[in-house]
Design a protein around this motif. Sequence first.
Motif, short mmCIF file in Angstrom:
data_model
loop_
_atom_site.label_atom_id
_atom_site.label_comp_id
_atom_site.label_asym_id
_atom_site.label_seq_id
_atom_site.Cartn_x
_atom_site.Cartn_y
_atom_site.Cartn_z
N SER A 1 1.22 -1.18 -0.43
CA SER A 1 -0.44 -0.24 -0.10
C SER A 1 0.82 1.10 -0.04
N ARG B 1 -2.79 -5.46 -8.80
CA ARG B 1 -4.34 -4.70 -8.77
C ARG B 1 -4.82 -5.18 -7.36
N CYS C 1 -2.43 4.72 -6.97
CA CYS C 1 -2.76 4.94 -5.78
C CYS C 1 -3.56 6.20 -4.72
N ASP D 1 -5.39 0.86 -2.64
CA ASP D 1 -4.02 1.32 -2.40
C ASP D 1 -3.73 0.18 -2.44
#
Length: 180
Positions: A71, A89, A119, A124
């Motif tokens: 992240s 993703r 992000c 994220d």
Amino acid sequence: MVVGTDDEHEITWRVAEGLSNLLDSGYRLPSELTTPSREHHLNYRLYVAPDDSWSLAVVVWSVGQRAPVHSHETWGVAGIYSGAEHEYRYVKPAADELDRPLTPAGEQVWRAGQVTVCCATDDDVHSVAAVGDETTIGIHVYGGNIGTLRRRSYDPATGTVRWFVSGWDSLTPMPAAASA
């Protein structure tokens, strides 16, 4: 580009437009910022705002290198300066969904000249890999000092979280344009 609004979607749109214009302008990075490492990708700090509200980085990958699933804990925009980046993703897990396998949310290959919002605080989690036959170089803008932010790394098979701080790689000597 990041002043005048707190809306991260507005900020990322503005930053993406500016980064796209930079890539289209023929801008050339100093050669010191384009040489990859055999061991791992490199994160070079170009600029960090005095209040740590945003940072500008160059990320350099050797062909085949891949970042763990991670992240950012802030918004971010990435422009591909050279090469190609394969992005994987994942759905960002809710607090009550930790320690469960991550759900894939798609893949995309980004090529030189393309810009993506990599992000946002609500979207994220990803991994990226350098693909193709040349060094992959990205110019990244983040909503904080990405080298000092505490971020999550995920095991996609189990959802296990490990916290980390990426830090910055340094140059010897540091080019004047890269000191902040």
